[in-house]
Design an enzyme around this catalytic site. Structure first.
Site, short mmCIF file in Angstrom:
data_model
loop_
_atom_site.label_atom_id
_atom_site.label_comp_id
_atom_site.label_asym_id
_atom_site.label_seq_id
_atom_site.Cartn_x
_atom_site.Cartn_y
_atom_site.Cartn_z
N SER A 112 0.82 -1.30 -0.05
CA SER A 112 0.11 -0.03 0.01
C SER A 112 0.65 1.22 -0.08
CB SER A 112 -0.89 -0.10 1.32
OG SER A 112 -2.13 0.85 1.04
N HIS A 113 0.79 1.98 1.07
CA HIS A 113 1.37 3.25 1.11
C HIS A 113 2.92 3.32 1.65
CE1 HIS A 113 0.09 2.65 5.11
NE2 HIS A 113 0.86 3.50 5.58
N ASP A 276 -2.39 6.41 -3.51
CA ASP A 276 -1.08 5.93 -2.86
C ASP A 276 -0.72 4.60 -3.73
OD1 ASP A 276 -3.33 4.03 -2.28
OD2 ASP A 276 -2.37 3.49 -0.48
N ASP A 278 -1.18 1.46 -3.81
CA ASP A 278 -2.16 0.53 -4.32
C ASP A 278 -3.40 0.95 -4.90
OD1 ASP A 278 -2.79 0.91 -1.73
OD2 ASP A 278 -3.55 -1.16 -1.39
N ASP A 280 -5.77 2.83 -3.36
CA ASP A 280 -7.14 2.69 -2.44
C ASP A 280 -7.33 4.12 -1.59
OD1 ASP A 280 -5.10 2.31 -0.49
OD2 ASP A 280 -5.89 0.30 -0.11
N ARG A 281 -6.01 4.74 -1.50
CA ARG A 281 -6.05 5.96 -0.61
C ARG A 281 -6.27 7.20 -1.63
NH1 ARG A 281 -2.50 6.12 4.56
NH2 ARG A 281 -2.87 3.91 5.10
N LYS A 375 -11.40 0.47 0.05
CA LYS A 375 -11.55 1.91 0.03
C LYS A 375 -10.90 2.08 -1.45
CE LYS A 375 -7.30 2.73 2.34
NZ LYS A 375 -6.76 1.66 3.04
#
Ligand code: VG1
Ligand code: CO
Length: 542
Positions: A112-113, A276, A278, A280-281, A375
């Site tokens: 992710s992030h 981000d 992946d 989702d943010r 998300k």
């Protein structure tokens, strides 16, 4: 041929807030990925002949891990895997593909992030058939299995060509390399008024979308530039790179500073957005106005009916506990429930499946809805574009009007990163020990009204999740929350969340760090952060 390989358990294969995250070198150890994937498969039942979706955010080690997952899925008896071309699938796109094709589940390769590259982080996450992160009883079963695993099964077939769309086979299993963008783009087109957004762009509306050299680039280019007609170059850093260009792919004021600076300058476009690692943010910034994720959730909830996919209104809102109460005020006005869940998207799944919530959000730059079970960064950006296309006001005006109607929840999060784990644990233990004596205490002129350690009773399946963060409530309605991150890979990260409600529009234009200065001081001293961790100031303020 399928081989059975003897192995021994690794310590610490415990999924955190969002999957298993470790340094790349940890994942590169022989058998490490295999042990975890076999533990996932061993925890599942009745997937013989079913479909598994596989994709990742393109970070270093993505392709290698995907080849392993494909070989192991074939050995485990899956009938088909759907893999994003190039090994790419954003987290929300993976959720979309799982749902649309009624897959059994999905494996998402992402941290992710967290930073990527050879010396960065890697991660693996299992999503269930509703498209969402595995719930806790599943992640607990995976962890339990990882501690006793003795062998795994893997095909010795050669690598699959991930760059050519179409069908091949590994053992008896079909491998379908799919366009990573298509299904997702189609879903977005069904939810939002693309014609209205096209009109907005053709009327001269300007935007910059910073994909942070992460997975959203291809999605944003296809949808925002090619379909919606934003000027070429609107999407920057649009090529997914294995090391994200050496940056931290975390869309916030610290790691997307260039974008934030641009939006505060004379050259600012009308809208700035970022996503981000992946996808989702999301971060939303209008010209001269940063929108906190908590406010963004509230504003989206209040305006969702302007988008065709939500025209009949929303059934409920859900927010993670540390997220501000701004959404609660919208829910109250709409006469719907606002659910408060522990941190992490997995807790929203049941509420969405049961139709209790339509829109969900977290203070950590995460917003989404019942369209998928993750998300969704680009979804939030398109929702904002849809709202802007209908209201034809600036982001700053929409935010100011929202505060005038509902009041403003001043909000900030202070992160102390890579703190000594023992010191961080001791700090939390001490806070928990003092929960009973804190009420009634006066600190810097504010009286503590109550304090607890957040626990969640899932209203759908009755499961209980405890120890989700220490909350300290003050008599003026302010709140401080302390919790330790479950996504870091080095030491501990202490997160301190601060919030104060301000009803008076005449006091809505303060810098949150000023508006919250008194509370920030209390938050530092109450658990003696400096004494216990040696840190005078947070590393990241959002
Ligand atoms: C953080 C955020 C949390 C989010 C999680 C995964 O977790 O606080 O809200 O759901 O990251 O997001 P933690 O445990 O570090 O506070 V992502 O985009 O990293 O999958
Ligand atoms: Co993410």
């Amino acid at each position: 041929m399928i081989r059975v390989v003897a192995t021994t358990p690794f310590d610490g294969q415990k999924p955190g807030t969002s999957g298993l995250r470790k340094k790349v070198q940890v994942f590169q150890q022989p058998h490490y990925v295999e042990n975890f994937i076999q533990s996932v498969f061993d925890s599942l039942q009745d997937f013989e002949g079913e479909t598994l979706v596989i994709g990742g955010d393109g970070r270093y080690y993505n392709r290698e891990a995907i080849q392993t997952v494909i070989r192991m899925a074939a050995a485990a008896g899956f009938g088909r895997v759907m893999v994003g071309r190039g090994g790419i699938l954003s987290t929300p796109a993976a959720s979309c593909v799982i749902r649309k094709h009624e897959a059994f589940g999905g494996i998402i390769l992402s941290a992710s992030h967290n930073p990527g590259g050879e010396h960065g982080d890697f991660g693996i996450k299992y999503n269930i058939g509703n498209g969402g992160p595995a719930p806790e009883h599943v992640t607990e079963a995976i962890f339990a299995r990882s501690r006793e695993i003795r062998e795994y099964r893997i095909s010795d077939a050669p690598d699959v060509d991930l760059d050519t769309p179409g069908l091949t086979r590994v053992e008896d299993m079909v491998v379908d390399v799919i366009d990573p963008v298509e299904d997702y783009a189609e879903l977005m087109g069904a939810l939002f008024d693309f014609d209205a957004i096209r009109d907005l762009f053709s009327s001269g509306f300007t935007m910059r979308f910073d994909a942070m050299s992460a997975v959203t680039g291809p999605y944003a280019r296809a949808i925002i530039e090619e379909t919606l007609g934003a000027a070429p170059g609107t999407v920057v850093h649009g090529e997914p790179l294995p090391d994200f260009g050496g940056h931290h792919p975390d869309p916030n004021l610290v790691h997307a500073k260039d974008l934030a600076d641009l939006l505060m300058s004379d050259q600012a476009p009308d809208l700035g957005a970022a996503s981000d690692g992946d996808g989702d943010r999301n971060m939303i910034i209008g010209r001269g106005r940063f929108v906190t994720p908590s406010d963004s959730l509230a504003i989206i909830a209040a305006n969702a009916h302007l988008a065709p996919g939500y025209k009949d209104g929303i059934k409920g809102i859900a927010r993670s506990m540390p997220t501000s109460g701004a959404a609660d005020r919208v829910a109250e006005k709409l006469g719907i429930t606002c659910y408060e869940t522990p941190t992490g998207w997995k807790f929203f799944g049941n509420l969405l499946d049961a139709g209790l919530a339509t829109v969900c959000g977290e203070e950590s730059f995460g917003t989404g809805s019942n369209h998928v079970r993750e998300k969704d960064g680009l979804w939030a950006v398109l929702m904002w574009l849809n709202i802007l296309a209908v209201r034809r006001q600036s982001v700053a005006d929409i935010v100011a009007e929202h505060w005038a109607t509902y009041g403003r929840n001043y909000y900030t999060r202070h992160d102390y990163e890579e703190v000594d784990s023992a010191a961080a644990d001791a700090l939390m233990v001490d806070l928990r020990r003092r929960l009973d004596v804190l009420p009634g205490t006066v600190v810097n002129g504010l009286t503590i009204e109550r304090a607890d350690d957040f626990a969640y009773d899932d209203p759908v399946d009755g499961s209980v999740t405890t120890r989700q963060g220490v909350r300290v409530f003050f008599d003026d309605g302010s709140r401080i929350v302390y919790r330790l991150s479950g996504t870091g890979t080095a030491g501990a990260t202490l997160r301190v969340y601060l919030e104060h409600f301000e009803p008076d529009p005449a006091r809505h234009d303060l810098d949150p760090q000023d508006a919250l200065a008194g509370l920030i001081e209390i938050a530092r001293t109450l658990p003696d952060i400096e004494g216990r961790t040696g840190r005078r100031a947070p590393d990241v303020i959002t």
